[in-house]
Enzyme design. Structure first.
Site, PDB file in Angstrom:
ATOM      1  N   HIS A   1      -7.799 -21.265  14.166  1.00  0.00           N
ATOM      2  CA  HIS A   1      -6.825 -21.208  15.292  1.00  0.00           C
ATOM      3  C   HIS A   1      -7.646 -20.576  16.630  1.00  0.00           C
ATOM      4  O   HIS A   1      -8.620 -19.886  16.333  1.00  0.00           O
ATOM      5  CB  HIS A   1      -5.721 -20.114  14.964  1.00  0.00           C
ATOM      6  CG  HIS A   1      -4.742 -19.731  15.615  1.00  0.00           C
ATOM      7  ND1 HIS A   1      -4.915 -18.832  16.952  1.00  0.00           N
ATOM      8  CD2 HIS A   1      -3.366 -20.307  15.796  1.00  0.00           C
ATOM      9  CE1 HIS A   1      -3.570 -19.164  17.378  1.00  0.00           C
ATOM     10  NE2 HIS A   1      -2.869 -19.661  16.917  1.00  0.00           N
TER      11      HIS A   1
ATOM     12  N   ASP B   1      -8.719 -13.978   8.595  1.00  0.00           N
ATOM     13  CA  ASP B   1      -7.439 -14.328   9.166  1.00  0.00           C
ATOM     14  C   ASP B   1      -6.448 -14.838   8.326  1.00  0.00           C
ATOM     15  O   ASP B   1      -6.549 -15.658   7.849  1.00  0.00           O
ATOM     16  CB  ASP B   1      -7.807 -15.291  10.571  1.00  0.00           C
ATOM     17  CG  ASP B   1      -6.414 -15.821  11.120  1.00  0.00           C
ATOM     18  OD1 ASP B   1      -5.373 -15.542  10.836  1.00  0.00           O
ATOM     19  OD2 ASP B   1      -6.545 -16.750  12.039  1.00  0.00           O
TER      20      ASP B   1
ATOM     21  N   LYS C   1       5.493 -13.358  11.276  1.00  0.00           N
ATOM     22  CA  LYS C   1       5.269 -14.479  10.355  1.00  0.00           C
ATOM     23  C   LYS C   1       5.728 -13.979   8.936  1.00  0.00           C
ATOM     24  O   LYS C   1       5.847 -14.894   8.210  1.00  0.00           O
ATOM     25  CB  LYS C   1       3.859 -15.179  10.430  1.00  0.00           C
ATOM     26  CG  LYS C   1       3.282 -15.473  11.694  1.00  0.00           C
ATOM     27  CD  LYS C   1       2.256 -16.662  11.703  1.00  0.00           C
ATOM     28  CE  LYS C   1       1.502 -16.842  13.021  1.00  0.00           C
ATOM     29  NZ  LYS C   1       1.995 -17.660  13.824  1.00  0.00           N
TER      30      LYS C   1
ATOM     31  N   CYS D   1      -2.544 -24.856  18.349  1.00  0.00           N
ATOM     32  CA  CYS D   1      -3.483 -23.959  18.826  1.00  0.00           C
ATOM     33  C   CYS D   1      -4.794 -24.099  18.064  1.00  0.00           C
ATOM     34  O   CYS D   1      -5.360 -23.167  17.560  1.00  0.00           O
ATOM     35  CB  CYS D   1      -3.209 -22.592  18.721  1.00  0.00           C
ATOM     36  SG  CYS D   1      -2.015 -22.012  19.908  1.00  0.00           S
TER      37      CYS D   1
ATOM     38  N   GLN E   1      -1.291 -17.045   8.325  1.00  0.00           N
ATOM     39  CA  GLN E   1      -0.526 -17.897   7.538  1.00  0.00           C
ATOM     40  C   GLN E   1      -0.611 -17.427   5.961  1.00  0.00           C
ATOM     41  O   GLN E   1       0.521 -17.516   5.249  1.00  0.00           O
ATOM     42  CB  GLN E   1      -0.976 -19.332   7.648  1.00  0.00           C
ATOM     43  CG  GLN E   1      -0.878 -19.796   9.096  1.00  0.00           C
ATOM     44  CD  GLN E   1       0.345 -20.001   9.581  1.00  0.00           C
ATOM     45  OE1 GLN E   1       1.333 -20.236   8.935  1.00  0.00           O
ATOM     46  NE2 GLN E   1       0.632 -19.758  10.910  1.00  0.00           N
TER      47      GLN E   1
END
Ligand code: PMP
Length: 415
Positions: free
Chosen positions: A132, A209, A235, A373, A212
Protein backbone atom coordinates in the site's frame (compact mmCIF):
# COMPACT_ATOMS: atom_id res chain seq x y z
CA UNK A 1 -25.96 -20.34 -8.77
CA UNK A 2 -28.88 -18.67 -7.00
CA UNK A 3 -29.07 -20.23 -3.64
CA UNK A 4 -31.29 -19.15 -0.81
CA UNK A 5 -29.68 -21.03 2.02
CA UNK A 6 -30.25 -20.20 5.64
CA UNK A 7 -26.86 -18.50 5.82
CA UNK A 8 -25.56 -20.10 8.93
CA UNK A 9 -21.94 -20.25 7.92
CA UNK A 10 -19.39 -21.96 10.14
CA UNK A 11 -21.65 -21.54 13.16
CA UNK A 12 -22.22 -17.83 12.45
CA UNK A 13 -25.87 -16.86 12.10
CA UNK A 14 -25.42 -14.24 9.41
CA UNK A 15 -28.91 -12.73 9.69
CA UNK A 16 -28.43 -12.24 13.42
CA UNK A 17 -24.98 -10.76 12.86
CA UNK A 18 -26.40 -8.37 10.26
CA UNK A 19 -28.90 -7.04 12.77
CA UNK A 20 -25.91 -5.90 14.86
CA UNK A 21 -24.88 -3.49 12.07
CA UNK A 22 -27.52 -0.74 11.69
CA UNK A 23 -26.08 0.63 8.45
CA UNK A 24 -26.64 -2.66 6.63
CA UNK A 25 -30.40 -1.91 6.56
CA UNK A 26 -29.83 1.12 4.28
CA UNK A 27 -31.18 1.32 0.80
CA UNK A 28 -29.24 2.80 -2.12
CA UNK A 29 -31.27 3.88 -5.15
CA UNK A 30 -34.20 2.09 -3.52
CA UNK A 31 -32.32 -1.22 -3.39
CA UNK A 32 -31.02 -2.97 -0.27
CA UNK A 33 -27.38 -2.04 0.25
CA UNK A 34 -24.88 -4.78 -0.63
CA UNK A 35 -21.70 -3.63 1.06
CA UNK A 36 -18.61 -5.11 -0.57
CA UNK A 37 -16.12 -2.37 0.32
CA UNK A 38 -14.99 -3.90 3.59
CA UNK A 39 -11.29 -3.73 2.78
CA UNK A 40 -11.61 0.06 2.63
CA UNK A 41 -13.50 0.19 5.89
CA UNK A 42 -15.84 -2.14 7.75
CA UNK A 43 -19.27 -1.22 9.06
CA UNK A 44 -19.69 -0.73 12.80
CA UNK A 45 -21.82 -2.82 15.15
CA UNK A 46 -24.19 -1.21 17.67
CA UNK A 47 -21.87 -2.31 20.49
CA UNK A 48 -19.14 -0.03 19.10
CA UNK A 49 -21.50 2.88 18.40
CA UNK A 50 -22.87 2.60 21.95
CA UNK A 51 -19.39 2.52 23.46
CA UNK A 52 -18.45 5.73 21.61
CA UNK A 53 -21.62 7.49 22.67
CA UNK A 54 -21.38 6.27 26.26
CA UNK A 55 -17.91 7.73 26.59
CA UNK A 56 -18.96 11.17 25.36
CA UNK A 57 -22.28 11.16 27.22
CA UNK A 58 -21.31 9.58 30.50
CA UNK A 59 -17.61 9.87 31.34
CA UNK A 60 -15.93 12.25 28.92
CA UNK A 61 -12.69 13.46 30.54
CA UNK A 62 -9.02 13.60 29.66
CA UNK A 63 -6.95 10.56 30.56
CA UNK A 64 -4.02 10.07 32.95
CA UNK A 65 -4.14 13.61 34.28
CA UNK A 66 -6.93 13.90 36.78
CA UNK A 67 -7.60 12.50 40.21
CA UNK A 68 -11.32 13.09 39.71
CA UNK A 69 -13.69 10.19 39.10
CA UNK A 70 -14.51 10.94 35.47
CA UNK A 71 -10.85 11.07 34.52
CA UNK A 72 -10.22 7.82 36.33
CA UNK A 73 -13.14 6.15 34.54
CA UNK A 74 -11.92 7.43 31.18
CA UNK A 75 -8.37 6.29 31.95
CA UNK A 76 -9.55 2.85 33.01
CA UNK A 77 -11.56 2.41 29.78
CA UNK A 78 -8.68 3.75 27.66
CA UNK A 79 -6.07 1.50 29.29
CA UNK A 80 -8.55 -1.37 29.26
CA UNK A 81 -8.63 -1.04 25.48
CA UNK A 82 -4.84 -1.35 25.40
CA UNK A 83 -5.07 -4.60 27.37
CA UNK A 84 -7.72 -5.92 24.96
CA UNK A 85 -5.54 -5.13 21.94
CA UNK A 86 -2.49 -6.73 23.59
CA UNK A 87 -4.47 -9.89 24.28
CA UNK A 88 -5.96 -9.89 20.78
CA UNK A 89 -2.57 -10.04 19.09
CA UNK A 90 -0.84 -11.85 21.98
CA UNK A 91 1.69 -9.13 22.80
CA UNK A 92 3.98 -10.00 25.69
CA UNK A 93 3.32 -6.66 27.43
CA UNK A 94 0.52 -4.09 27.30
CA UNK A 95 3.11 -1.31 26.95
CA UNK A 96 4.14 -2.75 23.58
CA UNK A 97 0.83 -1.42 22.22
CA UNK A 98 1.13 2.18 20.98
CA UNK A 99 -2.03 4.05 20.09
CA UNK A 100 -1.78 5.93 16.79
CA UNK A 101 -4.10 7.41 14.15
CA UNK A 102 -3.95 4.20 12.10
CA UNK A 103 -1.70 1.98 10.04
CA UNK A 104 -0.38 4.96 8.10
CA UNK A 105 0.77 6.81 11.20
CA UNK A 106 2.17 3.61 12.74
CA UNK A 107 4.40 3.02 9.71
CA UNK A 108 5.43 6.67 9.54
CA UNK A 109 6.35 6.51 13.23
CA UNK A 110 8.65 3.53 12.73
CA UNK A 111 10.17 4.83 9.49
CA UNK A 112 10.91 8.27 10.93
CA UNK A 113 12.30 7.15 14.28
CA UNK A 114 14.23 4.15 12.97
CA UNK A 115 15.79 6.26 10.22
CA UNK A 116 16.69 9.09 12.60
CA UNK A 117 18.71 6.75 14.79
CA UNK A 118 19.85 3.87 12.60
CA UNK A 119 19.65 4.56 8.85
CA UNK A 120 22.82 5.70 7.09
CA UNK A 121 23.95 6.56 3.61
CA UNK A 122 24.10 3.47 1.37
CA UNK A 123 21.80 1.39 3.62
CA UNK A 124 18.85 -0.44 2.08
CA UNK A 125 15.20 -0.68 3.19
CA UNK A 126 13.41 -3.64 1.65
CA UNK A 127 9.70 -3.62 0.86
CA UNK A 128 7.58 -5.56 -1.64
CA UNK A 129 5.98 -4.73 -4.96
CA UNK A 130 2.49 -5.14 -3.49
CA UNK A 131 2.70 -2.55 -0.71
CA UNK A 132 0.00 0.00 0.00
CA UNK A 133 1.27 3.55 -0.59
CA UNK A 134 1.45 3.95 3.19
CA UNK A 135 4.21 1.31 3.28
CA UNK A 136 6.09 2.88 0.37
CA UNK A 137 6.08 6.65 0.76
CA UNK A 138 7.21 6.88 4.43
CA UNK A 139 10.27 4.80 3.50
CA UNK A 140 10.90 6.87 0.37
CA UNK A 141 10.86 10.00 2.51
CA UNK A 142 13.45 8.71 4.97
CA UNK A 143 15.60 7.06 2.30
CA UNK A 144 15.78 10.34 0.43
CA UNK A 145 16.75 12.18 3.58
CA UNK A 146 19.46 9.68 4.51
CA UNK A 147 20.70 8.83 1.00
CA UNK A 148 19.60 5.27 1.61
CA UNK A 149 18.03 3.01 -1.00
CA UNK A 150 14.58 1.52 -1.23
CA UNK A 151 14.55 -1.93 -2.81
CA UNK A 152 11.52 -3.90 -3.84
CA UNK A 153 10.84 -7.66 -3.74
CA UNK A 154 9.21 -8.66 -7.04
CA UNK A 155 5.87 -10.40 -7.51
CA UNK A 156 4.71 -12.80 -10.22
CA UNK A 157 1.71 -12.60 -12.59
CA UNK A 158 -0.52 -14.24 -9.96
CA UNK A 159 0.29 -11.47 -7.50
CA UNK A 160 2.47 -13.70 -5.32
CA UNK A 161 5.71 -12.66 -3.70
CA UNK A 162 8.87 -14.12 -5.24
CA UNK A 163 10.73 -15.57 -2.28
CA UNK A 164 13.83 -16.19 -4.41
CA UNK A 165 13.97 -12.50 -5.15
CA UNK A 166 13.57 -11.76 -1.43
CA UNK A 167 16.49 -14.03 -0.63
CA UNK A 168 18.59 -12.37 -3.35
CA UNK A 169 17.79 -8.87 -2.14
CA UNK A 170 18.30 -9.62 1.56
CA UNK A 171 21.91 -8.46 1.46
CA UNK A 172 24.07 -7.17 4.30
CA UNK A 173 23.12 -3.65 3.25
CA UNK A 174 19.49 -4.20 4.25
CA UNK A 175 18.76 -2.49 7.55
CA UNK A 176 14.97 -2.88 7.64
CA UNK A 177 12.27 -5.03 6.01
CA UNK A 178 8.71 -3.69 5.87
CA UNK A 179 6.09 -5.89 4.33
CA UNK A 180 2.37 -6.38 4.13
CA UNK A 181 0.84 -9.53 5.57
CA UNK A 182 -2.11 -9.38 3.15
CA UNK A 183 -2.31 -7.32 -0.02
CA UNK A 184 -5.32 -4.99 -0.07
CA UNK A 185 -5.50 -4.92 -3.87
CA UNK A 186 -4.67 -8.57 -4.66
CA UNK A 187 -5.83 -10.44 -1.58
CA UNK A 188 -2.50 -12.34 -1.41
CA UNK A 189 -1.42 -13.74 1.95
CA UNK A 190 2.34 -13.39 2.25
CA UNK A 191 4.57 -15.90 4.11
CA UNK A 192 5.50 -13.32 6.71
CA UNK A 193 6.65 -15.79 9.32
CA UNK A 194 9.26 -17.13 6.91
CA UNK A 195 10.24 -13.59 5.89
CA UNK A 196 10.76 -12.62 9.53
CA UNK A 197 12.78 -15.78 10.18
CA UNK A 198 15.10 -15.15 7.25
CA UNK A 199 15.51 -11.45 8.09
CA UNK A 200 16.22 -12.24 11.74
CA UNK A 201 18.92 -14.70 10.69
CA UNK A 202 20.71 -11.56 9.51
CA UNK A 203 19.63 -9.44 12.51
CA UNK A 204 17.34 -7.30 10.38
CA UNK A 205 14.16 -5.99 12.03
CA UNK A 206 10.80 -6.45 10.29
CA UNK A 207 7.58 -4.44 10.30
CA UNK A 208 4.38 -6.22 9.31
CA UNK A 209 1.57 -4.14 7.81
CA UNK A 210 -1.40 -6.07 9.17
CA UNK A 211 -4.08 -3.57 8.04
CA UNK A 212 -5.84 -6.24 5.99
CA UNK A 213 -4.64 -9.32 7.87
CA UNK A 214 -6.01 -8.39 11.27
CA UNK A 215 -9.63 -8.82 10.18
CA UNK A 216 -9.21 -12.17 8.40
CA UNK A 217 -6.35 -14.04 10.09
CA UNK A 218 -5.33 -14.80 13.67
CA UNK A 219 -2.40 -12.59 14.65
CA UNK A 220 0.10 -13.73 17.25
CA UNK A 221 2.99 -11.28 17.35
CA UNK A 222 5.09 -13.54 19.58
CA UNK A 223 4.67 -16.55 17.32
CA UNK A 224 5.39 -14.40 14.27
CA UNK A 225 8.33 -12.87 16.15
CA UNK A 226 7.45 -9.54 14.46
CA UNK A 227 9.46 -6.54 15.61
CA UNK A 228 6.67 -4.15 14.65
CA UNK A 229 3.12 -4.67 13.45
CA UNK A 230 0.61 -2.05 12.38
CA UNK A 231 -3.15 -2.01 11.87
CA UNK A 232 -6.15 0.32 11.83
CA UNK A 233 -9.22 0.16 14.04
CA UNK A 234 -11.69 0.99 11.27
CA UNK A 235 -10.99 -2.21 9.35
CA UNK A 236 -12.00 -4.39 12.30
CA UNK A 237 -15.36 -2.79 13.09
CA UNK A 238 -13.89 0.04 15.19
CA UNK A 239 -13.88 3.81 14.59
CA UNK A 240 -11.80 5.62 11.95
CA UNK A 241 -8.71 7.67 12.69
CA UNK A 242 -7.42 5.26 15.31
CA UNK A 243 -4.91 2.43 15.10
CA UNK A 244 -2.18 0.39 16.61
CA UNK A 245 1.54 0.09 16.45
CA UNK A 246 2.82 -3.02 18.16
CA UNK A 247 6.54 -2.90 18.83
CA UNK A 248 8.79 -5.27 20.73
CA UNK A 249 9.74 -3.65 24.03
CA UNK A 250 13.43 -3.83 23.18
CA UNK A 251 12.89 -1.98 19.87
CA UNK A 252 10.53 0.64 21.29
CA UNK A 253 13.11 1.40 23.97
CA UNK A 254 15.83 1.80 21.34
CA UNK A 255 13.86 4.23 19.16
CA UNK A 256 13.69 7.97 19.88
CA UNK A 257 10.27 9.62 20.42
CA UNK A 258 8.24 10.44 17.30
CA UNK A 259 6.52 13.64 18.39
CA UNK A 260 7.13 15.90 21.37
CA UNK A 261 4.47 17.33 23.68
CA UNK A 262 2.42 16.51 26.74
CA UNK A 263 2.08 12.91 27.95
CA UNK A 264 5.35 11.71 26.37
CA UNK A 265 7.48 13.35 29.06
CA UNK A 266 8.43 12.65 32.66
CA UNK A 267 10.06 16.00 33.40
CA UNK A 268 10.69 19.08 31.29
CA UNK A 269 13.16 21.90 31.86
CA UNK A 270 14.45 24.29 29.24
CA UNK A 271 17.76 22.48 29.46
CA UNK A 272 16.59 18.87 29.26
CA UNK A 273 13.51 16.71 28.94
CA UNK A 274 13.25 13.20 30.34
CA UNK A 275 10.93 11.08 28.23
CA UNK A 276 8.12 9.01 29.63
CA UNK A 277 8.12 5.21 29.83
CA UNK A 278 6.49 3.01 27.23
CA UNK A 279 3.95 3.28 25.74
CA UNK A 280 3.52 7.00 26.55
CA UNK A 281 6.88 7.96 25.07
CA UNK A 282 5.18 7.57 21.67
CA UNK A 283 1.81 9.10 22.57
CA UNK A 284 2.29 12.87 22.64
CA UNK A 285 -0.78 15.02 23.25
CA UNK A 286 -4.36 14.25 24.17
CA UNK A 287 -5.12 10.97 22.41
CA UNK A 288 -8.23 9.75 20.61
CA UNK A 289 -9.78 8.40 23.80
CA UNK A 290 -13.08 7.48 22.17
CA UNK A 291 -11.13 5.76 19.38
CA UNK A 292 -9.39 3.47 21.86
CA UNK A 293 -12.63 2.70 23.68
CA UNK A 294 -14.36 2.02 20.36
CA UNK A 295 -11.63 -0.36 19.25
CA UNK A 296 -11.85 -2.13 22.62
CA UNK A 297 -15.59 -2.59 22.06
CA UNK A 298 -14.93 -3.90 18.54
CA UNK A 299 -12.53 -6.51 19.94
CA UNK A 300 -15.12 -7.52 22.55
CA UNK A 301 -17.63 -7.82 19.73
CA UNK A 302 -15.32 -10.07 17.69
CA UNK A 303 -14.57 -12.19 20.75
CA UNK A 304 -18.30 -12.57 21.43
CA UNK A 305 -18.57 -14.50 18.14
CA UNK A 306 -15.14 -16.10 18.40
CA UNK A 307 -12.60 -14.93 15.87
CA UNK A 308 -11.98 -18.45 14.58
CA UNK A 309 -15.70 -18.78 13.75
CA UNK A 310 -15.61 -15.44 11.95
CA UNK A 311 -12.51 -16.35 9.94
CA UNK A 312 -13.97 -19.75 9.03
CA UNK A 313 -17.24 -18.15 7.88
CA UNK A 314 -15.26 -15.68 5.76
CA UNK A 315 -13.29 -18.52 4.20
CA UNK A 316 -16.46 -20.34 3.21
CA UNK A 317 -17.94 -17.18 1.75
CA UNK A 318 -14.72 -16.53 -0.15
CA UNK A 319 -14.83 -19.99 -1.67
CA UNK A 320 -18.42 -19.39 -2.79
CA UNK A 321 -17.51 -15.96 -4.19
CA UNK A 322 -14.48 -17.24 -6.13
CA UNK A 323 -16.58 -20.00 -7.72
CA UNK A 324 -19.35 -17.55 -8.56
CA UNK A 325 -17.12 -14.81 -9.94
CA UNK A 326 -14.91 -17.04 -12.04
CA UNK A 327 -18.07 -18.27 -13.78
CA UNK A 328 -18.86 -14.75 -15.03
CA UNK A 329 -18.07 -14.44 -18.72
CA UNK A 330 -15.05 -12.23 -19.45
CA UNK A 331 -14.15 -11.79 -15.78
CA UNK A 332 -10.46 -11.93 -14.92
CA UNK A 333 -9.30 -12.20 -11.33
CA UNK A 334 -6.27 -10.01 -10.60
CA UNK A 335 -4.45 -11.82 -7.81
CA UNK A 336 -4.00 -15.41 -6.68
CA UNK A 337 -6.76 -18.01 -6.81
CA UNK A 338 -5.66 -19.69 -3.57
CA UNK A 339 -3.86 -18.72 -0.37
CA UNK A 340 -5.77 -15.48 -0.29
CA UNK A 341 -8.43 -13.52 1.59
CA UNK A 342 -11.78 -12.22 0.39
CA UNK A 343 -10.53 -8.98 -1.08
CA UNK A 344 -11.21 -9.90 -4.68
CA UNK A 345 -9.88 -7.69 -7.46
CA UNK A 346 -11.09 -8.31 -10.97
CA UNK A 347 -11.66 -6.86 -14.41
CA UNK A 348 -14.52 -7.32 -16.80
CA UNK A 349 -12.50 -7.60 -20.00
CA UNK A 350 -13.11 -4.67 -22.30
CA UNK A 351 -14.73 -2.42 -19.72
CA UNK A 352 -13.29 0.27 -17.47
CA UNK A 353 -13.52 -0.63 -13.76
CA UNK A 354 -15.06 2.76 -13.01
CA UNK A 355 -17.97 2.15 -15.42
CA UNK A 356 -18.59 -1.28 -13.91
CA UNK A 357 -18.51 0.20 -10.39
CA UNK A 358 -21.04 2.87 -11.31
CA UNK A 359 -23.52 0.39 -12.74
CA UNK A 360 -23.17 -1.81 -9.66
CA UNK A 361 -23.77 1.22 -7.42
CA UNK A 362 -27.07 1.90 -9.19
CA UNK A 363 -28.07 -1.59 -8.07
CA UNK A 364 -27.15 -0.85 -4.47
CA UNK A 365 -23.86 -2.78 -4.66
CA UNK A 366 -20.87 -0.96 -3.16
CA UNK A 367 -17.54 -2.09 -4.60
CA UNK A 368 -14.32 -0.13 -4.88
CA UNK A 369 -12.76 0.77 -8.20
CA UNK A 370 -9.33 2.20 -8.95
CA UNK A 371 -5.77 1.52 -7.88
CA UNK A 372 -6.61 0.92 -4.19
CA UNK A 373 -3.55 2.97 -3.11
CA UNK A 374 -1.26 0.44 -4.81
CA UNK A 375 -0.34 2.19 -8.05
CA UNK A 376 2.82 0.08 -8.56
CA UNK A 377 0.65 -3.07 -8.53
CA UNK A 378 -1.52 -1.62 -11.29
CA UNK A 379 1.60 -0.62 -13.25
CA UNK A 380 2.93 -4.17 -12.90
CA UNK A 381 -0.26 -5.60 -14.40
CA UNK A 382 -0.43 -2.74 -16.97
CA UNK A 383 -4.01 -1.91 -15.95
CA UNK A 384 -5.59 1.39 -14.86
CA UNK A 385 -7.22 -0.22 -11.83
CA UNK A 386 -9.55 -3.01 -10.82
CA UNK A 387 -13.00 -3.55 -9.42
CA UNK A 388 -12.60 -4.87 -5.89
CA UNK A 389 -15.28 -6.71 -3.97
CA UNK A 390 -14.13 -7.25 -0.41
CA UNK A 391 -16.11 -9.52 1.86
CA UNK A 392 -16.92 -9.53 5.52
CA UNK A 393 -18.52 -12.20 7.69
CA UNK A 394 -21.76 -10.19 7.61
CA UNK A 395 -22.08 -10.66 3.85
CA UNK A 396 -24.25 -13.43 2.45
CA UNK A 397 -24.20 -15.85 -0.46
CA UNK A 398 -27.33 -14.14 -1.71
CA UNK A 399 -25.38 -10.87 -1.94
CA UNK A 400 -22.69 -12.59 -3.96
CA UNK A 401 -25.38 -13.84 -6.33
CA UNK A 402 -26.58 -10.23 -6.65
CA UNK A 403 -23.06 -9.15 -7.52
CA UNK A 404 -22.85 -11.80 -10.23
CA UNK A 405 -26.19 -10.66 -11.67
CA UNK A 406 -25.06 -7.03 -11.42
CA UNK A 407 -21.90 -7.82 -13.36
CA UNK A 408 -23.88 -9.57 -16.06
CA UNK A 409 -26.12 -6.51 -16.28
CA UNK A 410 -23.06 -4.26 -16.48
CA UNK A 411 -21.66 -6.31 -19.34
CA UNK A 412 -24.96 -6.07 -21.22
CA UNK A 413 -25.33 -2.33 -20.64
CA UNK A 414 -21.73 -1.47 -21.48
CA UNK A 415 -21.40 -3.96 -24.29
N1 PMP B 1 -1.91 -0.91 4.46
C1 PMP B 1 -2.86 -1.66 3.89
C2 PMP B 1 -2.53 -3.03 3.39
C3 PMP B 1 -4.16 -1.13 3.77
O1 PMP B 1 -5.11 -1.86 3.18
C4 PMP B 1 -4.43 0.16 4.26
C5 PMP B 1 -5.81 0.77 4.12
N2 PMP B 1 -6.40 0.61 2.87
C6 PMP B 1 -3.40 0.88 4.86
C7 PMP B 1 -2.16 0.30 4.94
C8 PMP B 1 -3.61 2.25 5.40
O2 PMP B 1 -4.54 2.24 6.46
P1 PMP B 1 -5.09 3.61 7.07
O3 PMP B 1 -5.56 4.42 5.91
O4 PMP B 1 -6.21 3.17 7.97
O5 PMP B 1 -3.96 4.24 7.80
Amino acid sequence: MLQNDADIIAGIDVEKVRSDFPLLTRKIYGKPLVYFDNAATSQKPTAVLDALEDYYRKYNANVHRGVHSLSQEATEAYEGARRKVAAYINAAYDHEIIFTRGTTESINLVAATFARKFLKEGDVVLISAMEHHSNIVPWQLVCEEKNAKLEVIAINEHGELLMDDFEKKLTDKVKFVSITYVSNSLGTINPVQEIIKRAHAKNIPVLIDAAQAVVHLPIDVQKLDADFLAFSSHKIYGPTGFGILYGKEEWLNKLPPYQGGGEMIKTVTFEKTIYNDLPYKFEAGTPDIAGAIGLGAAIDYINSHGKDNIFKAEEELLEYAMDALTSVKGLRIVGPLTNRVGSISFLLEGFHPFDVGEILDKQGIAVRTGHHCTQPVMDFFCIPGTVRASLSFYNTREEIDKLVKGLEKARMMLG
